[in-house]
Motif scaffolding. Structure first.
Motif, PDB file in Angstrom:
ATOM      1  N   GLY A 246       0.806  -1.211   0.000  1.00 38.15           N
ATOM      2  CA  GLY A 246       0.000   0.000   0.000  1.00 38.15           C
ATOM      3  C   GLY A 246       0.838   1.259   0.000  1.00 38.15           C
ATOM      4  N   CYS A 247       1.894   1.295   0.834  1.00 39.21           N
ATOM      5  CA  CYS A 247       2.774   2.455   0.866  1.00 39.21           C
ATOM      6  C   CYS A 247       3.554   2.591  -0.442  1.00 39.21           C
ATOM      7  N   ALA A 248       3.977   1.470  -0.991  1.00 42.81           N
ATOM      8  CA  ALA A 248       4.704   1.510  -2.260  1.00 42.81           C
ATOM      9  C   ALA A 248       3.821   2.059  -3.380  1.00 42.81           C
ATOM     10  N   VAL A 249       2.576   1.619  -3.428  1.00 52.51           N
ATOM     11  CA  VAL A 249       1.648   2.123  -4.443  1.00 52.51           C
ATOM     12  C   VAL A 249       1.403   3.615  -4.242  1.00 52.51           C
ATOM     13  N   GLY A 250       1.266   4.034  -2.974  1.00 52.84           N
ATOM     14  CA  GLY A 250       1.075   5.450  -2.697  1.00 52.84           C
ATOM     15  C   GLY A 250       2.244   6.288  -3.177  1.00 52.84           C
ATOM     16  N   LEU A 251       3.446   5.793  -2.992  1.00 49.50           N
ATOM     17  CA  LEU A 251       4.639   6.497  -3.468  1.00 49.50           C
ATOM     18  C   LEU A 251       4.631   6.620  -4.989  1.00 49.50           C
ATOM     19  N   LEU A 252       4.320   5.531  -5.674  1.00 51.56           N
ATOM     20  CA  LEU A 252       4.297   5.563  -7.136  1.00 51.56           C
ATOM     21  C   LEU A 252       3.208   6.497  -7.654  1.00 51.56           C
ATOM     22  N   THR A 253       2.068   6.492  -7.001  1.00 58.61           N
ATOM     23  CA  THR A 253       0.971   7.365  -7.419  1.00 58.61           C
ATOM     24  C   THR A 253       1.363   8.831  -7.290  1.00 58.61           C
ATOM     25  N   ARG A 273      13.370  -2.145  -4.535  1.00 58.70           N
ATOM     26  CA  ARG A 273      13.409  -1.799  -5.964  1.00 58.70           C
ATOM     27  C   ARG A 273      12.628  -2.816  -6.783  1.00 58.70           C
ATOM     28  N   ARG A 274      12.776  -4.093  -6.437  1.00 65.86           N
ATOM     29  CA  ARG A 274      12.052  -5.142  -7.154  1.00 65.86           C
ATOM     30  C   ARG A 274      10.546  -4.967  -6.979  1.00 65.86           C
ATOM     31  N   MET A 275      10.093  -4.658  -5.755  1.00 62.12           N
ATOM     32  CA  MET A 275       8.673  -4.442  -5.522  1.00 62.12           C
ATOM     33  C   MET A 275       8.146  -3.254  -6.315  1.00 62.12           C
ATOM     34  N   LEU A 276       8.873  -2.139  -6.269  1.00 66.70           N
ATOM     35  CA  LEU A 276       8.422  -0.932  -6.958  1.00 66.70           C
ATOM     36  C   LEU A 276       8.353  -1.142  -8.468  1.00 66.70           C
ATOM     37  N   ARG A 277       9.282  -1.870  -9.016  1.00 64.47           N
ATOM     38  CA  ARG A 277       9.242  -2.141 -10.455  1.00 64.47           C
ATOM     39  C   ARG A 277       8.072  -3.062 -10.810  1.00 64.47           C
ATOM     40  N   ARG A 278       7.814  -4.047  -9.951  1.00 62.70           N
ATOM     41  CA  ARG A 278       6.694  -4.952 -10.212  1.00 62.70           C
ATOM     42  C   ARG A 278       5.350  -4.231 -10.127  1.00 62.70           C
TER      43      ARG A 278
END
Length: 296
Positions: A246-253, A273-278
């Motif tokens: 959820g936090c990773a998606v919020g950052l990307l958004t 990094r792997r999570m954010l790219r996925r």
């Protein structure tokens, strides 16, 4: 190319301690103090280190063991085979009865060498500074030890936490010791803190989980607003022990919506990094993911 960690981080979660670290942790609550102890012990056992615990002398031994074992008796076998030792500063400096820094450090060097001779990868020690009053030691002597113990750690497989009860020591002592230690630990597991690195990067420390998602997102929005004139934001995730989806998606958004910026750089470890790219990080035009390689 991955960037290399400089080792300059001061505030970190207990999970990020590594051999050679000398860390401060403060507490002012009898319940809270056991969180760091339990995590420190369990991580050391899992990593194949020998673990030495010197609790506050006023706490009964049965309570110490119960707190370390909670919620199960998983450390019993470690105590039986000698990997986990609960002791006291009085025993460490024995047969001396008066504390001297030289005696204490000599014994800790011996214990570190003994641990590696026994086949462990190193020694880690948790020391509650309640021993100072119990032994009638001079606080100034203790403080000099804390600021001159570099030889115990440099290039050696030894890790130490010094825990200060803020109710027992003058505020000036606690503040001075926090500044003097190369590392300071988050007091509570599961907490999230932010800091500004010297280069202006927004650094997240601790746990970016569901409970802290609102605070995580709010900090990012504020940072984006503050960096709008420079048109560049750097976010450092490397001092996080946990990053939720959820936090990773919020950052990307937010990075995708940062139309007033030319660049949003995110410093991260390999797993982050792997999570954010996925999750689609590679499709965000302004986003650059910089992998930081830590030396352990």
């Amino acid at each position: 190319m991955p960037a290399r960690d400089t080792g300059s981080d001061h505030l970190i979660p207990v999970q990020h301690l590594r051999p050679g670290d000398h860390a401060f942790v403060g507490y002012g609550d009898d319940e809270v103090r056991w969180e760091v102890v339990a995590a420190f012990v369990r991580l050391g056992l899992a990593r194949g280190e020998k673990v030495l615990v010197l609790p506050c002398p006023e706490v009964p031994g049965d309570e110490v063991l119960a707190r370390i074992d909670f919620p199960s008796r998983s450390t019993v076998s470690a105590r039986e085979r000698g990997q986990l030792v609960v002791s006291s500063m009085r025993e460490v400096i024995s047969p001396d009865t008066e504390f001297t820094a030289a005696r204490q450090m000599a014994r800790l060097r011996e214990e570190t060498d003994r641990a590696t001779d026994e086949g462990y990868v190193g020694l880690r020690a948790f020391i509650d500074m309640g021993w100072v009053a119990a032994l009638g030691a001079d606080v100034e002597v203790m403080m000099r030890r804390e600021t001159s113990a570099h030889a115990l750690f440099a290039g050696r497989p030894y890790t130490e936490i010094c825990a200060y009860d803020r109710r027992r020591f003058d505020r000036s002592v606690v503040t001075g010791m926090e500044r003097a230690h190369p590392r300071t630990l988050l007091e509570r597991l599961g907490s999230l803190r932010t800091a500004r690195d010297p280069d202006g990067a927004l650094c997240f420390i601790g746990e970016a989980d569901v409970a802290n998602q609102d605070a995580f997102t709010r900090s990012l929005k504020i940072a984006l607003a503050h960096t709008a004139p420079a048109r560049r934001l750097t976010v450092d995730l490397t001092r996080l022990h946990f990053l939720s989806v959820g936090c990773a998606v919020g950052l990307l958004t937010l990075a995708h919506q940062a139309v007033g910026h030319d660049l949003v750089e995110v410093r991260c470890d390999h797993g982050q990094r792997r999570m954010l790219r996925r999750l689609g990080g590679g499709t965000v035009p302004l986003l650059v993911l910089t992998e930081v390689v830590r030396p352990w």
